[in-house]
Design an enzyme around this catalytic site. Structure first.
Site, PDB file in Angstrom:
ATOM      1  CB  CYS A  10     -14.884 -26.482 -39.867  1.00  0.00           C
ATOM      2  SG  CYS A  10     -15.209 -25.615 -38.411  1.00  0.00           S
ATOM      3  CB  CYS A  23     -15.424 -21.748 -41.852  1.00  0.00           C
ATOM      4  SG  CYS A  23     -14.408 -22.976 -40.530  1.00  0.00           S
ATOM      5  CB  ILE A  55     -17.436 -22.109 -27.843  1.00  0.00           C
ATOM      6  CG1 ILE A  55     -18.222 -23.753 -27.477  1.00  0.00           C
ATOM      7  CG2 ILE A  55     -17.197 -21.619 -26.422  1.00  0.00           C
ATOM      8  CD1 ILE A  55     -19.488 -23.475 -27.145  1.00  0.00           C
ATOM      9  CD  GLU A  56     -19.838 -15.757 -31.322  1.00  0.00           C
ATOM     10  OE1 GLU A  56     -20.234 -15.827 -32.616  1.00  0.00           O
ATOM     11  OE2 GLU A  56     -19.941 -14.706 -30.637  1.00  0.00           O
ATOM     12  CG  ASN A  57     -12.166 -16.005 -26.296  1.00  0.00           C
ATOM     13  OD1 ASN A  57     -11.625 -14.983 -26.364  1.00  0.00           O
ATOM     14  ND2 ASN A  57     -12.057 -16.992 -25.424  1.00  0.00           N
ATOM     15  CB  ALA A  58     -13.625 -11.473 -25.620  1.00  0.00           C
ATOM     16  CB  SER A  59      -9.471 -13.334 -27.913  1.00  0.00           C
ATOM     17  OG  SER A  59      -8.317 -13.501 -29.002  1.00  0.00           O
ATOM     18  CB  CYS A 100     -16.497 -23.773 -35.980  1.00  0.00           C
ATOM     19  SG  CYS A 100     -15.738 -22.241 -37.011  1.00  0.00           S
ATOM     20  CD  GLU A 146     -19.363 -26.572 -38.586  1.00  0.00           C
ATOM     21  OE1 GLU A 146     -20.050 -26.068 -39.755  1.00  0.00           O
ATOM     22  OE2 GLU A 146     -18.939 -25.762 -37.856  1.00  0.00           O
TER      23      GLU A 146
END
Length: 162
Positions: free
Chosen positions: A99, A96, A53-57, A63, A65
């Site tokens: 994770c 990564c 789940i990405e975020n603009a920040s 991640c 996992e």
């Protein structure tokens, strides 16, 4: 020499792999365009799925996992016996470092981790054998201990300190 603790049945391996592919569909990755799915197999046989789940920040991104393990732990599940990770890349991609350390908090170093290529199952040319550490279909079989050697875990906090 690596330690192998392959206690996963063929059926459980396939459930994990399919769970990771299903989880990847829930990815929110508008910035990187790099969807990731992860699936943990619990000791009770349940599959816990997570997507990145990405975020603009960018620092607020989580991640796949960690999404899966946080879902499980927040529901009281703290015992896992396998993990599968998949992306859209037609090669295997490993969790990564961040994770890996979170996984280390809840999983044994011998826990099997299946790194699945995006084009699973990959077909080998006739007569060719899979590379060492890979199975038919192109899955890389590893363990948490191989991905995070000389790790620091909860048991180290139990040691006496002066």
């Amino acid at each position: 020499m690596s330690v192998r603790a392959w206690a996963l049945s063929v059926e459980d391996r396939e459930r994990l792999i399919q769970g990771a592919f299903e989880a990847k569909k829930g990815s929110y990755s508008p910035y990187s365009k790099f969807p990731v799915g992860a699936a943990f197999l619990t000791a009770e046989g349940a599959i816990i799925k997570g997507a990145n789940i990405e975020n603009a920040s960018y620092g607020g991104t989580i991640c796949a996992e960690r999404t899966a393990i946080v879902k499980a732990v927040s529901e009281g599940i703290r015992s896992f016996i396998g993990l599968a990770v998949v992306t859209n890349v037609n090669a295997t991609v490993s969790p990564c470092g961040f994770c890996r350390q979170v996984i280390r908090e809840f999983c044994l170093l011998e826990m099997p981790i299946l790194l699945v290529p995006g084009d699973y199952p990959q077909q080998l040319p006739a007569g060719e054998e899979p590379k060492p550490g890979y199975t038919e279909g192109g899955v890389r079989e590893t363990t948490l201990g191989e991905l995070l050697p000389d790790s620091f875990g909860p048991e180290h906090l139990e040691l006496p300190r002066k």
